[in-house]
Write a protein that holds these residues in place. Sequence first.
Motif, mmCIF file in Angstrom:
data_model
loop_
_atom_site.group_PDB
_atom_site.id
_atom_site.type_symbol
_atom_site.label_atom_id
_atom_site.label_comp_id
_atom_site.label_asym_id
_atom_site.label_seq_id
_atom_site.Cartn_x
_atom_site.Cartn_y
_atom_site.Cartn_z
ATOM 1 N N LEU A 1 3.723 -30.326 36.126
ATOM 2 C CA LEU A 1 4.815 -31.261 35.872
ATOM 3 C C LEU A 1 5.839 -30.674 34.907
ATOM 4 O O LEU A 1 7.021 -31.030 34.952
ATOM 5 C CB LEU A 1 4.268 -32.575 35.305
ATOM 6 N N PHE A 2 5.382 -29.777 34.042
ATOM 7 C CA PHE A 2 6.276 -29.164 33.061
ATOM 8 C C PHE A 2 6.615 -27.720 33.408
ATOM 9 O O PHE A 2 7.386 -27.077 32.685
ATOM 10 C CB PHE A 2 5.632 -29.203 31.664
ATOM 11 N N SER A 3 6.017 -27.204 34.501
ATOM 12 C CA SER A 3 6.247 -25.797 34.844
ATOM 13 C C SER A 3 7.636 -25.542 35.397
ATOM 14 O O SER A 3 8.053 -24.386 35.475
ATOM 15 C CB SER A 3 5.204 -25.340 35.880
ATOM 16 N N SER A 4 8.360 -26.611 35.778
ATOM 17 C CA SER A 4 9.710 -26.405 36.295
ATOM 18 C C SER A 4 10.628 -25.813 35.231
ATOM 19 O O SER A 4 11.622 -25.154 35.563
ATOM 20 C CB SER A 4 10.290 -27.734 36.798
ATOM 21 N N ILE A 5 10.294 -26.034 33.963
ATOM 22 C CA ILE A 5 11.107 -25.454 32.886
ATOM 23 C C ILE A 5 11.058 -23.931 32.932
ATOM 24 O O ILE A 5 12.035 -23.252 32.610
ATOM 25 C CB ILE A 5 10.614 -25.974 31.517
ATOM 26 N N LEU A 6 9.920 -23.384 33.368
ATOM 27 C CA LEU A 6 9.771 -21.931 33.430
ATOM 28 C C LEU A 6 10.632 -21.308 34.513
ATOM 29 O O LEU A 6 10.932 -20.112 34.453
ATOM 30 C CB LEU A 6 8.301 -21.566 33.664
ATOM 31 N N PHE A 7 11.027 -22.108 35.516
ATOM 32 C CA PHE A 7 11.832 -21.595 36.619
ATOM 33 C C PHE A 7 13.331 -21.671 36.324
ATOM 34 O O PHE A 7 14.131 -21.215 37.128
ATOM 35 C CB PHE A 7 11.520 -22.375 37.903
ATOM 36 N N ILE A 8 13.697 -22.259 35.195
ATOM 37 C CA ILE A 8 15.111 -22.353 34.826
ATOM 38 C C ILE A 8 15.513 -21.057 34.132
ATOM 39 O O ILE A 8 14.951 -20.700 33.086
ATOM 40 C CB ILE A 8 15.374 -23.550 33.899
ATOM 41 N N PRO A 9 16.439 -20.293 34.677
ATOM 42 C CA PRO A 9 16.833 -19.030 34.031
ATOM 43 C C PRO A 9 17.536 -19.281 32.700
ATOM 44 O O PRO A 9 18.068 -20.368 32.436
ATOM 45 C CB PRO A 9 17.778 -18.394 35.057
#
Length: 224
Positions: free
Chosen positions: A24-32
Motif C-alpha cells: 500500500l505504501f510501495s507506490s512511493i518508491l516508484f515515484i522518481p
Amino acid sequence: MMMNLFSTFDPTTSSLFSLNWICLFSSILFIPLTYWIIPSRLNFIWLIVFKTLYKEFKTILNKKENIGSNMIITPVFMVIALSNFLGLFPYIFTSTSHLSITLALSLPFWLSFMFMGWWNNSIHMLAHLVPQGAPGILLPFLVIVETISNIIRPGTLAVRLSANMIAGHLLLTLMSNSCTMSPMILSWTIVVSQMALMILELAVAFIQAYVFSILTTLYLSEIN
C-alpha cells in the motif's frame, strides 16, 4: 498445481507479521525524484490528470459547497489506480483484491455522507426514499427497497472493486498453470492470450478506480 486458486491472494508471508500490506505504501518508491522538483515534466503530467478528474467530478457536484469534496475523492482514485497497477507486477500483492481494504475505503465515505445528509437536510433524505410519481399503495414497499439499496451501497462498492481484481488475476493464474502442461504450439497461444489479457487488466485497473470514484461522487451528490 496449487490446491487452492485463491491462495494467490493470501496475505501471509510470516507467522508474526504479514509484509504483503506494505505494498500500500510501495507506490512511493516508484515515484522518481524529479517529481519533487518543481517544475518538472512529471509534475505537469500529474496536474493534467488531476485537473481532468477535478473537472469530471465537478460536473456531478453542481453546488458550490460540494466542489471542494472532489479534492478528497481525486486522491482516492489515484491510490486505487496505483494499487491496482502495482498488483499486475509479479510478486507484488494486490491489496484491492481484499474486502478489508475496499470496504475500508467505501464505508467511511458512505457513513460520512449519511451523517452529513441526515444532519443538514433530513427532509430531502426522507423524500429521497419515495420515488416521485409512485402509486400510494406501493409506497411502504418502495421505502423498504430504497432503504435496503442505500444500506448496501458501501458493500457493493467494495465487492465490485475486489471482484474485478480477483477475476482477472484468477484467469491469469489458470492460464499460466495450463501453459506448463500444454504442447509447444498451444503454449505460445496461451502466452499471446495472456499478453492480451494483461493489456485488458491494465485498463481494468484504471477503469475500476474511476468507477469507484464516480459512484462515490454520485452518492455525495444525492444527499443535497
